[in-house]
Design an enzyme around this catalytic site. Structure first.
Site, PDB file in Angstrom:
ATOM      1  N   GLN A   1       4.973 -10.358  27.086  1.00 18.29           N
ATOM      2  CA  GLN A   1       6.006 -10.894  27.914  1.00 18.29           C
ATOM      3  C   GLN A   1       6.774  -9.594  28.378  1.00 18.29           C
ATOM      4  O   GLN A   1       7.384  -8.615  27.561  1.00 18.29           O
ATOM      5  CB  GLN A   1       7.164 -11.794  26.979  1.00 18.29           C
TER       6      GLN A   1
ATOM      7  N   TYR B   1       5.453 -17.668  30.947  1.00 17.97           N
ATOM      8  CA  TYR B   1       5.817 -17.675  29.712  1.00 17.97           C
ATOM      9  C   TYR B   1       4.865 -17.351  28.531  1.00 17.97           C
ATOM     10  O   TYR B   1       3.606 -17.293  29.001  1.00 17.97           O
ATOM     11  CB  TYR B   1       6.889 -18.696  29.420  1.00 17.97           C
ATOM     12  N   SER B   2       5.225 -17.517  27.341  1.00 21.49           N
ATOM     13  CA  SER B   2       4.280 -17.337  26.163  1.00 21.49           C
ATOM     14  C   SER B   2       2.996 -18.084  26.258  1.00 21.49           C
ATOM     15  O   SER B   2       3.236 -19.247  26.603  1.00 21.49           O
ATOM     16  CB  SER B   2       4.861 -17.267  24.955  1.00 21.49           C
TER      17      SER B   2
ATOM     18  N   ARG C   1       6.670 -25.516  24.673  1.00 18.11           N
ATOM     19  CA  ARG C   1       6.076 -24.290  25.313  1.00 18.11           C
ATOM     20  C   ARG C   1       5.419 -23.574  24.305  1.00 18.11           C
ATOM     21  O   ARG C   1       5.165 -24.136  23.173  1.00 18.11           O
ATOM     22  CB  ARG C   1       7.240 -23.541  25.780  1.00 18.11           C
TER      23      ARG C   1
ATOM     24  N   ASP D   1       7.605 -11.478  23.493  1.00 13.74           N
ATOM     25  CA  ASP D   1       6.501 -11.894  22.633  1.00 13.74           C
ATOM     26  C   ASP D   1       5.075 -11.329  22.970  1.00 13.74           C
ATOM     27  O   ASP D   1       4.727 -11.101  24.122  1.00 13.74           O
ATOM     28  CB  ASP D   1       6.395 -13.302  22.869  1.00 13.74           C
TER      29      ASP D   1
HETATM   30  C1  FRU Z   1       9.979 -16.912  22.485  1.00  8.20           C
HETATM   31  C2  FRU Z   1       9.958 -17.174  23.934  1.00  8.20           C
HETATM   32  C3  FRU Z   1       9.268 -18.379  24.142  1.00  8.20           C
HETATM   33  C4  FRU Z   1       8.922 -18.100  25.710  1.00  8.20           C
HETATM   34  C5  FRU Z   1       9.333 -16.716  25.909  1.00  8.20           C
HETATM   35  C6  FRU Z   1       9.958 -16.361  27.231  1.00  8.20           C
HETATM   36  O1  FRU Z   1      10.795 -15.239  22.261  1.00  8.20           O
HETATM   37  O2  FRU Z   1      11.613 -17.855  24.105  1.00  8.20           O
HETATM   38  O3  FRU Z   1       9.278 -19.609  23.552  1.00  8.20           O
HETATM   39  O4  FRU Z   1       7.833 -18.646  26.120  1.00  8.20           O
HETATM   40  O5  FRU Z   1      10.015 -16.011  24.678  1.00  8.20           O
HETATM   41  O6  FRU Z   1       9.838 -14.898  27.245  1.00  8.20           O
END
Ligand code: FRU
Length: 485
Positions: A37, A80-81, A153, A21
């Site tokens: 990410q 994470y995101s 999240r 992401d």
């Molecule tokens: C979406 C996701 C988010 C998460 C991230 C982890 O692709 O699953 O929900 O924060 O990727 O890499």
């Protein structure tokens, strides 16, 4: 290692390792910041960090290394995101506020849906966009409503009418029977200072529309409130929801989401987790991940040590039937050697699969663009398709498991195709529909013929070769920030 001919020229990709992401998109201190990410140690280590690109003009970029990495208990299994919010301090100085999910996976016998996972909202800020303050824990699992599973999240934060707002994507528990009916939902929080948050409301559907909504985004456009989110678990149909997970938007009128109005951002083979932001010119730009969590297709770049890329920045504007997406105008600076053709058909040649093709004033009910015998974009019977014929050998099978994506289209008036070595993005009818995805062409000795047929006699086709963006690795920054491996 095999020859790496699939690296892109004008799409952001990881220098090495894994990308998913886009995160923390913002315009700050006269520059665009694109975090993402990033698992630089992939495939050996898949732990997620935030990679960082910076650019003043969207075509000259600096790779600034790993900006945030999991180094605290509350984010130990992944940064994470999340999002960025550019704020102004009382003394007039700008600061970049970052909100993200600190992922924690507990040891033990867990299903990681109802137990075993913690998703914390973490905050950090920066005065220069490079150095970040001590991380602070703002929300933990205890703070979310009790009827939510562990899956909450991806904070996206914005400021409106004197308050801060944050949307979080979630999976609401729909009963713990064997046939649990979990609900995708968004939690909207509100805050006076951006630090202490209170739940304002929940946004969901009366019946489950997917079991989980990831990466929500809430913004206004032409006096309308738009909610973008990524529902997981929708059943595939012939013309909708063709991927494993979806990504789209609705106009939000009240508390509930009318799913009949859910419009997919992109109808191609891979597109997910988009994020939008507004820049100083007041443009709303969207960048998505040209990838998906669990695809059945192959991506041979893994053998070269990297996977996935981001879409080009797409400018969003309001059209009659919904939001229009078009490549940010800056990308036109990369065009060179333009050729123009008029009339029903045209044939062009590409050596390196880096081009921008645009056909306007199409008047037809049957149209086709082919790339060799291996990739077809067709319009027929009011359906637009992107197809890869079933190739017998690897050299013939440019789709590597991708076969066909369809979209219904009342008429076709224009098309833009941005082709960048192993990724293709297309926009039709002024940007009212888009498709993006990967493909893996064989390099042909005499180049590849791109043939357009059936445009109608008034059509005008432009074809440009695309130069690569300037992407420089900022050794000083990368060095200071250290390595994650
Ligand atoms: C979406 C996701 C988010 C998460 C991230 C982890 O692709 O699953 O929900 O924060 O990727 O890499």
């Amino acid at each position: 290692m095999r020859e790496d001919r699939y690296r892109m020229g004008f799409h952001l990709m990881p220098p090495q390792g894994w990308l998913n992401d886009p995160n923390g998109l913002c315009r700050f201190g006269g520059e665009y910041h694109v975090f993402f990410q990033y698992a630089p140690g992939w495939p050996r280590c898949g732990q997620k960090c935030w990679g960082h690109y910076i650019s003043a003009d969207l075509v000259n970029w600096r790779f600034a290394g790993t900006a945030l990495r999991p180094d605290r208990d509350f984010d130990r299994d992944g940064v994470y995101s999340g999002s960025a919010l550019v704020g102004r301090e009382p003394e007039g100085r700008q600061n970049m506020r970052i909100y993200y999910t600190g992922n924690v996976k507990l040891d033990g016998d867990h299903d990681y849906v109802d137990s075993g996972r913690e998703a914390n909202v973490i905050y950090t800020e920066s005065a220069d966009g490079i150095h970040f303050s001590e991380k602070q824990l703002l929300l933990t699992h205890e703070d979310y409503p009790p009827d939510y599973t562990c899956h909450v999240r991806d904070p996206k934060v914005f400021f409106e009418n004197g308050s801060y707002y944050m949307v979080l994507g979630g999976r609401k528990r729909g009963g713990v029977s064997r046939q649990r009916k979990d609900y995708g939902a968004v939690l909207l929080y509100r805050s006076a200072d951006g630090m202490k948050w209170e739940l304002n409301r929940e946004i969901t559907t009366p019946e489950p529309f997917g079991y989980m909504w990831e990466c929500p985004d809430l913004f206004s456009m032409a006096q309308q409130t738009v909610l973008s989110f990524c529902p997981q678990g929708l059943k595939a149909e012939l013309y909708r929801f063709q991927n494993t997970d979806q990504s789209g938007y609705v106009r939000l009128d009240g508390e509930t989401v009318n799913t009949a109005n859910f419009t997919e951002w992109d109808m191609g083979f891979e597109f997910y987790a988009p994020q939008t932001f507004e820049d100083e010119q007041g443009r709303r730009l969207l960048i998505g991940w040209t990838g998906l969590p669990d695809t059945p297709y192959e991506n041979p770049t893994g053998e070269c040590g990297w996977l996935h890329c981001l879409t080009v920045p797409r400018e969003l504007t309001r059209g009659d039937g919904g939001i229009l997406q078009n490549p940010a105008a800056e990308l036109q600076q990369l065009r060179e050697d333009g050729q123009t053709y008029t009339g029903d058909s045209a044939a062009m040649n590409t050596g390196d699969f880096s081009f921008w093709l645009q056909t306007e004033r199409i008047e037809t009910d049957r149209f086709q663009i082919s790339m060799g015998d291996h990739l077809f974009l067709k319009y027929e019977n009011k359906v637009f398709t992107w197809e890869f014929p079933d190739g017998k050998t690897e050299a013939e099978d440019w789709g590597r498991g991708r076969r066909i994506r369809r979209m219904k289209l009342e008429k076709l008036t224009d098309i833009q195709v941005l082709c960048d070595h192993s990724v293709l993005e297309l926009f039709v009818n002024g940007g009212s529909r888009a498709m993006c995805g990967r493909f893996y062409p064989e390099v042909l000795k005499d180049g590849c013929t791109i043939r357009i047929q059936g445009c109608g006699s008034r059509a005008v086709t432009h074809f440009w070769h695309m130069k690569a963006m300037e992407v420089r690795e900022d050794e000083t920054l990368i060095g200071n920030r250290g390595s994650t491996d």
